[in-house]
Write an enzyme that holds these catalytic residues in place. Structure first.
Site, PDB file in Angstrom:
ATOM      1  N   GLU A 186      -2.270  -2.345  -8.561  1.00 20.86           N
ATOM      2  CA  GLU A 186      -3.379  -2.322  -7.700  1.00 20.86           C
ATOM      3  C   GLU A 186      -3.849  -1.121  -6.549  1.00 20.86           C
ATOM      4  O   GLU A 186      -2.892  -0.314  -6.628  1.00 20.86           O
ATOM      5  CB  GLU A 186      -2.958  -3.268  -6.367  1.00 20.86           C
ATOM      6  CG  GLU A 186      -1.786  -2.858  -5.283  1.00 20.86           C
ATOM      7  CD  GLU A 186      -2.958  -2.227  -3.799  1.00 20.86           C
ATOM      8  OE1 GLU A 186      -3.875  -2.252  -3.735  1.00 20.86           O
ATOM      9  OE2 GLU A 186      -2.013  -1.677  -3.244  1.00 20.86           O
ATOM     10  N   SER A 206       0.774  -1.199  -0.207  1.00 17.53           N
ATOM     11  CA  SER A 206       0.283  -0.357   0.136  1.00 17.53           C
ATOM     12  C   SER A 206       0.660   1.112   0.150  1.00 17.53           C
ATOM     13  O   SER A 206       1.801   1.296  -0.993  1.00 17.53           O
ATOM     14  CB  SER A 206      -1.077   0.141   1.168  1.00 17.53           C
ATOM     15  OG  SER A 206      -1.875   0.571   1.113  1.00 17.53           O
ATOM     16  N   HIS A 257      -4.567  -5.032  -2.045  1.00 17.98           N
ATOM     17  CA  HIS A 257      -6.630  -5.138  -0.649  1.00 17.98           C
ATOM     18  C   HIS A 257      -7.577  -6.149  -0.935  1.00 17.98           C
ATOM     19  O   HIS A 257      -8.545  -6.123  -1.464  1.00 17.98           O
ATOM     20  CB  HIS A 257      -6.724  -3.659  -0.583  1.00 17.98           C
ATOM     21  CG  HIS A 257      -5.659  -2.941  -0.729  1.00 17.98           C
ATOM     22  ND1 HIS A 257      -4.918  -2.174  -0.883  1.00 17.98           N
ATOM     23  CD2 HIS A 257      -5.310  -2.187   1.252  1.00 17.98           C
ATOM     24  CE1 HIS A 257      -4.150  -1.673  -0.508  1.00 17.98           C
ATOM     25  NE2 HIS A 257      -4.458  -1.116   0.871  1.00 17.98           N
TER      26      HIS A 257
END
Length: 290
Positions: A195, A98, A260
């Protein structure tokens, strides 16, 4: 260490208990449980978060540095790190995902090391997901067993095969990094993994368009797409990414199972891999850790 947002103490302890059960000895960074005095979305000051990273990396007793959660904050501290000192300290295992995409980029570019885009210890995506735990553990202790990354339902957005060094991570953080005065160079001869989370399709369009206009995809040989949690209707996300990326003329795999999402795969960054978009596989040519 917590380079970005503050971890919930009880979830952090659960993550520590899990990796200790693997036989690892855990040292918690000095500032991991700090809170910024006015900005509660940060785990302490920028300087202290940078110090935790540098202190861990430069400690010869430390073999691996795990980021315990993302959120936001790595962009604020990355320029406070003494990258020359970290290079001199030698290699470590580095894991996170992330917001930690920022640190993956710098460790790859400045230190030339393979890193692990992996679920983070003080998140339910790790502590409550045994499949994600098993994949990270295998990547650490038996990396040859998990050299092929795939998941049920993975397949082509654009058919084809490609090879290259795996780069990338969270799309919005890759785009944010372009704003630096001395932005890191675009990948060349690489397979990009992308992502994101909590970005509406029009925002994903803007993020990818920014990367396109900056030439970030110019040297990419293939693209592997991960999860798009809370980014709107998945069919809309798919159509947006096909519209923006399909014209590159490179193979693109869809829904490869990292980011995620449940049972998130750990993806080694910095290794040469082979992408088969039709089969929905990304295969590392060597072990993640040597």
């Amino acid at each position: 260490m917590a380079p970005a947002g503050p971890p919930p103490p009880e979830v952090l302890q659960a993550g520590i208990d899990i990796v200790q059960s693997w036989g690892l000895r855990v040292r918690v960074g000095k500032h991991v449980l700090d809170r910024h005095p006015t900005l509660d979305y940060l785990a302490g000051s920028d300087a202290d978060r940078a110090a935790d990273l540098q202190d861990a990396w430069c400690d010869p007793e430390v073999a691996a540095v795990f980021c315990v959660r993302g959120g936001y904050g790595c962009l604020r501290m990355v320029d406070l790190v003494d990258w020359s000192a970290m290079a001199a300290a030698g290699p470590k295992v580095f894991a996170g995902s992330s917001d930690v995409t920022v640190l993956h980029e710098f460790i790859g570019a400045r230190l030339g090391l393979v890193t692990l885009f992996a679920p983070m210890l003080a998140t339910l995506a790790f502590t409550a997901d045994e499949q994600a735990q098993r994949h990270l553990r295998s990547t650490l202790f038996d990396p040859d067993a998990v050299r092929v990354l795939t998941r049920p339902g993975a397949g082509p957005l654009v058919a084809g095969k490609a090879s290259g060094v795996v780069v990338g991570g969270n799309a919005s953080l890759l785009a944010a990094g372009l704003a630096a005065k001395a932005a890191l160079p675009a990948p060349d001869g690489a397979i990009a993994v992308l992502e994101d989370v909590n970005e509406d399709p029009y925002r994903l369009d803007a993020i990818v368009t920014k990367l396109l206009r900056a030439g970030w995809f110019d040297g990419v040989t293939g693209i592997a797409l991960g999860s798009w949690a809370d980014c709107g209707e998945l069919a809309h996300v798919r159509a947006t990414l096909l519209d923006r990326l399909g014209g590159l003329g490179v193979p693109i795999a869809w829904e490869l199972g990292f980011g995620h999402c449940p049972a998130a795969l750990t993806v080694p960054l910095g290794l040469v891999a082979d992408l088969d978009a039709v089969a929905g596989t990304l295969t590392m040519r060597s072990s993640a850790l040597r």
